[in-house]
Design an enzyme around this catalytic site. Sequence first.
Site, PDB file in Angstrom:
ATOM      1  N   GLU A  26      26.210  40.034  34.247  1.00  0.00           N
ATOM      2  CA  GLU A  26      25.260  40.145  33.319  1.00  0.00           C
ATOM      3  C   GLU A  26      24.320  41.548  34.035  1.00  0.00           C
ATOM      4  O   GLU A  26      24.501  41.976  35.306  1.00  0.00           O
ATOM      5  CB  GLU A  26      24.234  38.984  33.442  1.00  0.00           C
ATOM      6  CG  GLU A  26      24.885  37.819  32.817  1.00  0.00           C
ATOM      7  CD  GLU A  26      23.862  36.370  33.042  1.00  0.00           C
ATOM      8  OE1 GLU A  26      23.686  35.782  32.044  1.00  0.00           O
ATOM      9  OE2 GLU A  26      23.249  36.336  34.049  1.00  0.00           O
TER      10      GLU A  26
ATOM     11  N   ASP B 149      14.539  37.742  34.245  1.00  0.00           N
ATOM     12  CA  ASP B 149      14.591  39.236  34.360  1.00  0.00           C
ATOM     13  C   ASP B 149      13.702  40.302  34.201  1.00  0.00           C
ATOM     14  O   ASP B 149      13.003  40.130  33.073  1.00  0.00           O
ATOM     15  CB  ASP B 149      15.989  39.797  33.697  1.00  0.00           C
ATOM     16  CG  ASP B 149      17.016  38.761  33.349  1.00  0.00           C
ATOM     17  OD1 ASP B 149      17.035  37.834  34.249  1.00  0.00           O
ATOM     18  OD2 ASP B 149      17.952  39.053  32.574  1.00  0.00           O
TER      19      ASP B 149
END
Length: 512
Positions: free
Chosen positions: A215, A38
Amino acid sequence: MRFSIAALALPVAAQAANYSGSLRPQVQFSPPYGFMNDPNGLFYDAKRDLYHLYYQWNPYELVAGNQHWGHATSQDLYHWTNHPAAISPSNPDEYIFSGSAVIDGNNTSGFFPGQDDGVVAIYTVDTAEAQTQNIAYSTDGGYTFTKYAHNPIININSTEFRDPQVTWQPETKQWLMTLAYAADKVIGFYTSPNLRDWTHASNFTRQNLPGDQFECPNLVKFAVDTEGSKHVLFISVNPGAPLGGSGTYYLVGDFNGTHFNPDTSDPTLYEFSKDNYASQWYTDLSAQSSPISIGWASNWDYAEEVPTGELEGWRSAMSVPRHHTLTKVKGAWTVTRTPFHDLSSVKSSPLRNRNHPDGVTASFANVSSKAIHFEIDIEGIDAANPVGDINFNFTSPAGDHLDGGVVLDTGLFWLDRAGTHLYTVANSTDFTPLSNTSISVSQGRFAFSGVIDRSVLEVFLENGTQSATVTYFPTAPLDRLAVGTSGLGHGTRVGLAAWGLDSGWYDASRSE
Ligand code: FRU
């Protein structure tokens, strides 16, 4: 499995970055080496005119683990300079998971006496016992951070509680944290006057969203002409996204300082392909800038297996930086996306097109980056009776091909990576070859554009209201684009324009 950092004993800065590999994107960001997932802590430093990008980084291995915050900076989001890891685990039993960063210009936190450019990072510490929210502060513009002595700032004794995104709310003069109770599929909102003390404000859920876990939520404010502003809540889900593995949804609505109220109960899938996840949105942009995001151009289904690891020592790239607006399309609020500044800082001269028995071709064999931007316009479609196909194929001399097309009769746009031979569905059944979406030709025209960059293709359709990110792995770089047609109606014309892109890496190893 948990890895011991001490046991691995590889110095983080020991390996030289090499951006010359034939699978290495030249326009999208990728880490100097190791495994990246990420994007984290995206913030813009107006004082120094500098964009910061942090990212989930395992500097020791080519799979997830040992999470640090890797770090790079850029003035245009295409030319990057790598820096040493900004936040590292304090001991081998903890990982530094995803989070965000803000400039605390008014020193609300008290960490920055006499300073108006202090940076606070807000992130999850993952241990076997719990995921807790933590802060660290930087007095040098975001290069080095000191962990707050009284961490954690939020601990609910949960092992599935993560990914804080913090933004300043001028209306309430409070900081707002948006984060995920991941396994409960719930988004939590907390508020704070000072980044240290947090109060739970509300929860939001959409249990019927596909996927096992929520998430990396991001709540993003968009200016809109008609209603002043709207808020968009992005939720990444994994595993079990509709195309498999990880994927991202968004919901448009209003945020009143404590609660998010969506306009509709139906979330929108952000992309019609598998390789865009956990997008983050820049904080501290000027009020005039439209929102900018960067996403992780991969999928948890195969991110740890793709061949860039063994061959070139790195895994995963980011999407191109994207500019966004919120626009009504057929009555529904839609997030548009286009490459930041239309790639102007890397776009070089137009490629010459040639007529060929297969259609129109553009060679980019002489473009050293092997990255191009292209636009394809189809005009003069009989909207009452659309007929015919347009196909586009990127090919390599080694016989690889990455294909796509538009079926006018049924209003279908498709992409197919099955012809790129280094990694296919035979290597991973999750590496599904096809992506497709419905398009409209009711206005008598259809246009799309894209960036192809060695192992990542991004396409933007219908004024950026739809997009796809597709990773692919050819045995040799793709270097020719051919656009062909069949059965088009009388008067339908297809135009191709393409530009070479300069590498965003000034030299092969631009690292601190
Ligand atoms: C999403 C994610 C986050 C977590 C991070 C760990 O890809 O699983 O929820 O913070 O990756 O690297």
